[in-house]
Design an enzyme around this catalytic site. Sequence first.
Site, PDB file in Angstrom:
ATOM      1  N   GLY A   1      21.361 -47.736  -9.077  1.00 33.72           N
ATOM      2  CA  GLY A   1      21.331 -47.223  -8.510  1.00 33.72           C
ATOM      3  C   GLY A   1      20.628 -46.868  -7.063  1.00 33.72           C
ATOM      4  O   GLY A   1      19.165 -46.952  -6.853  1.00 33.72           O
TER       5      GLY A   1
ATOM      6  N   SER B   1      27.457 -46.228 -10.145  1.00 35.81           N
ATOM      7  CA  SER B   1      29.261 -46.366 -11.090  1.00 35.81           C
ATOM      8  C   SER B   1      28.232 -46.063 -12.596  1.00 35.81           C
ATOM      9  O   SER B   1      27.684 -45.937 -13.300  1.00 35.81           O
ATOM     10  CB  SER B   1      29.716 -47.838 -10.896  1.00 35.81           C
ATOM     11  OG  SER B   1      29.626 -48.352  -9.752  1.00 35.81           O
TER      12      SER B   1
ATOM     13  N   GLU C   1      25.857 -60.325  -8.321  1.00 33.91           N
ATOM     14  CA  GLU C   1      27.434 -59.821  -8.385  1.00 33.91           C
ATOM     15  C   GLU C   1      28.394 -60.375  -7.710  1.00 33.91           C
ATOM     16  O   GLU C   1      29.339 -60.526  -8.323  1.00 33.91           O
ATOM     17  CB  GLU C   1      27.265 -58.831  -7.771  1.00 33.91           C
ATOM     18  CG  GLU C   1      26.758 -57.585  -8.730  1.00 33.91           C
ATOM     19  CD  GLU C   1      26.658 -56.145  -8.274  1.00 33.91           C
ATOM     20  OE1 GLU C   1      25.663 -55.663  -7.462  1.00 33.91           O
ATOM     21  OE2 GLU C   1      27.594 -55.102  -8.218  1.00 33.91           O
TER      22      GLU C   1
END
Length: 382
Positions: free
Chosen positions: A125, A160, A243
């Site tokens: 978030g 997501s 990531e």
Amino acid sequence: MTDTPLDFGDPEDLERLRHDFRAWLVDHPLPERPADEPLPVFLHRWHRQLHSGGWVGLDVPEQYGGRGLTALHQVTVSDELGARGVPGVPRIGYLAHALLRFGSEEQRRRLLPRMLSGDDVWCQGFSEPGAGSDLAGMSTYAERHPEGHYIVNGQKLWTSYAQYSGLCLLLARTDRAAPAHTSISAFVLPLDRPGVTVRPLRAANGDDEFCELFLDDVRLEESERIGAEGDGWPLAMTTVAYERNALDTGHLSKYGLLIERLRRAAHERRGTLPDGLLSDIGRCAVDYQVLVAHARRRTAERLAGQSAGPESSVDKLLMTRAEQRLYETALKVFPEELYGEGGEVLGDYFYARAASVYGGTSQIQRNIIAKRLLGLPADRHA
Ligand SMILES: Cc1cc2nc3c(=O)[nH]c(=O)nc-3n(C[C@H](O)[C@H](O)[C@H](O)COP(=O)(O)OP(=O)(O)OC[C@H]3O[C@@H](n4cnc5c(N)ncnc54)[C@H](O)[C@@H]3O)c2cc1C
């Protein structure tokens, strides 16, 4: 751990791991996915299956539920999965690294084993309606009360698969007066906490990956804060940097498979494929080799104990370019995949469009490279 950044350790050890993993995969193949099973539910089953064999969190210390091996062992497993065209190890590595670096000993022991096993499913978030690229401009606010707890109000966007998650790594401002980069803190937010509303958003392609998250007077305890107050910014940067390594995500070997398919098509259809398309295939192969070199370098740095930093923006840009060009080229070479059943290349083509947005847009990666790697002066309009 190895002595030099370019020493990738004992190859025999890795060969053994690869061999064991291949043997395990024969007995534990990717399960069937029923037509009505949502993708995240299917991937969660796969996650649990991989974990049951000890193939998740290889580079996480044993006391936190991992196997205490190196990043290279984890990357080897991702590589094997990608090379088989099956989904990779669930993308929790970057959350695990954030917890390892910023979590308290108690949080690491409590949260990491459940994250690795899939007992807890996490979402991220960070983004808000008014704060995506400009994360520092977020307005979700966690107000600290004299008793020590926080009351959080705000809204998150593009979260997501929040509807399939139990926990959220939440960023919220804890100080309205301090400079943005020292006023954001990170929390573990249980999504069943009173005051939390998760609303899935249906995208144009029919997927419901994205969610809105509404936070109305949500109470969080001090023990649910990760790191000190103000650690949210470096934690977020650590998360997004992890990531961005294509080896971690198993993307590299997946690209490799498609490039091999393109190479074969170029040979078999010699004389019929237009020259322009042959050049495109060549460019894809070059992109891929560049990406391999970068991914190996990042892995070597990690083996040498270095944390991911702004250099990962270079990797993200290269990965985006490689991925988008690869799927554009593949669709031209295999146009039947536009219409065929399953249409895997088409699905990947569409998702590749999002690569220049998620984890920080390409423009933002260029800004980071300009400012933090090249030391260029700020944009005169900034
Ligand atoms: C598939 C996908 C999954 C995602 N999953 C998550 C998730 O799980 N959790 C989460 O928190 N977020 C998630 N996101 C959100 C993602 O991080 C944001 O979309 C991204 O950071 C961009 O923010 P934005 O959409 O608000 O665009 P904006 O920030 O509004 O940007 C709009 C455009 O302006 C450009 N721009 C903005 N600022 C600058 C600048 N300073 N210089 C140059 N150009 C600029 C951008 O590059 C972009 O082209 C996901 C996004 C995608 C596509």
